[in-house]
Design a protein around this motif. Structure first.
Motif, PDB file in Angstrom:
ATOM      1  N   VAL A  22       2.678   0.833  -0.006  1.00 58.44           N
ATOM      2  CA  VAL A  22       2.480   1.745   1.119  1.00 58.44           C
ATOM      3  C   VAL A  22       2.814   3.149   0.662  1.00 58.44           C
ATOM      4  N   ALA A  23       1.863   4.079   0.874  1.00 61.60           N
ATOM      5  CA  ALA A  23       2.074   5.505   0.599  1.00 61.60           C
ATOM      6  C   ALA A  23       2.676   5.744  -0.785  1.00 61.60           C
ATOM      7  N   ASP A  47      12.654  -1.114  10.827  1.00 60.23           N
ATOM      8  CA  ASP A  47      13.271  -0.053  10.038  1.00 60.23           C
ATOM      9  C   ASP A  47      13.084  -0.242   8.533  1.00 60.23           C
ATOM     10  N   ALA A  48      12.182  -1.147   8.132  1.00 61.56           N
ATOM     11  CA  ALA A  48      11.932  -1.384   6.711  1.00 61.56           C
ATOM     12  C   ALA A  48      11.341  -0.132   6.066  1.00 61.56           C
ATOM     13  N   LEU A  49      11.604   0.029   4.791  1.00 60.23           N
ATOM     14  CA  LEU A  49      11.099   1.188   4.054  1.00 60.23           C
ATOM     15  C   LEU A  49       9.584   1.293   4.150  1.00 60.23           C
ATOM     16  N   LYS A  50       8.873   0.174   4.089  1.00 58.96           N
ATOM     17  CA  LYS A  50       7.410   0.230   4.162  1.00 58.96           C
ATOM     18  C   LYS A  50       6.939   0.758   5.516  1.00 58.96           C
ATOM     19  N   VAL A  51       7.680   0.490   6.571  1.00 57.30           N
ATOM     20  CA  VAL A  51       7.325   1.011   7.899  1.00 57.30           C
ATOM     21  C   VAL A  51       7.577   2.516   7.945  1.00 57.30           C
ATOM     22  N   ARG A  52       8.710   2.950   7.424  1.00 50.10           N
ATOM     23  CA  ARG A  52       8.999   4.386   7.404  1.00 50.10           C
ATOM     24  C   ARG A  52       7.951   5.134   6.582  1.00 50.10           C
ATOM     25  N   ASP A  57       2.792   8.373   6.029  1.00 45.80           N
ATOM     26  CA  ASP A  57       1.517   8.399   5.300  1.00 45.80           C
ATOM     27  C   ASP A  57       0.939   6.989   5.362  1.00 45.80           C
ATOM     28  N   PRO A  58      -0.132   6.780   6.125  1.00 49.60           N
ATOM     29  CA  PRO A  58      -0.616   5.422   6.375  1.00 49.60           C
ATOM     30  C   PRO A  58      -1.445   4.786   5.249  1.00 49.60           C
ATOM     31  N   ARG A  59      -1.556   5.431   4.102  1.00 49.53           N
ATOM     32  CA  ARG A  59      -2.325   4.826   3.005  1.00 49.53           C
ATOM     33  C   ARG A  59      -1.582   3.614   2.459  1.00 49.53           C
ATOM     34  N   ALA A  60      -2.322   2.515   2.285  1.00 51.10           N
ATOM     35  CA  ALA A  60      -1.705   1.288   1.789  1.00 51.10           C
ATOM     36  C   ALA A  60      -2.736   0.458   1.037  1.00 51.10           C
ATOM     37  N   SER A  61      -2.232  -0.463   0.228  1.00 59.33           N
ATOM     38  CA  SER A  61      -3.121  -1.401  -0.451  1.00 59.33           C
ATOM     39  C   SER A  61      -2.377  -2.707  -0.684  1.00 59.33           C
TER      40      SER A  61
END
Length: 134
Positions: A22-23, A47-52, A57-61
């Protein structure tokens, strides 16, 4: 290509681990579900880091590969991820049944703990899909 094929969906519905980024963060192994409409979803703590990261920045793969012992194959999906408040516990229960033997009391207790905690769904909306099969 921007959409998952029926072959991709069949492959992604196996109990394989995906590696989510993520981002531009570091990849993390995750459980995931490919939906009938071609989205990829997973659950996590709010509250996970990937959610923050996703909120900034919503880019993910996600990349999913066949296990050792099978012919080489992978599917990579990139796009924007949304954070959804509903449906995470139902998703967690489905994925636990897919990845764990819930007849095992330890795993059943693990699932119970997950279901007691706050969870959100991350939904990856594919913009680019790449694949390889040997």
């Amino acid at each position: 290509m921007t959409a998952l094929t029926s072959d991709d969906l069949e492959f992604l519905r196996r109990p394989l681990h995906g590696f989510l980024t993520v981002a531009a963060g570091e990849p993390r192994p995750v459980w995931f579900e490919a939906t009938d409409d071609g989205l990829i979803q997973l659950f996590t703590e709010p509250d996970a880091l990937k959610v923050r990261r996703a909120r900034r920045d919503p880019r993910a793969s996600i990349v999913v590969a066949a296990p050792v012992g099978e012919r080489e194959r992978w599917v990579s999906v990139a796009g924007r991820v949304s954070v959804e408040p509903g449906g995470a516990h139902d998703l967690a229960a489905r994925l636990a049944a897919r990845y764990w033997d819930l007849g095992d009391p330890v795993r059943a207790a693990d699932l119970e703990a997950i279901l007691k905690a706050d969870q959100v769904r991350l939904v990856l909306h594919p913009e680019t899909v790449r694949r390889y099969a040997y």
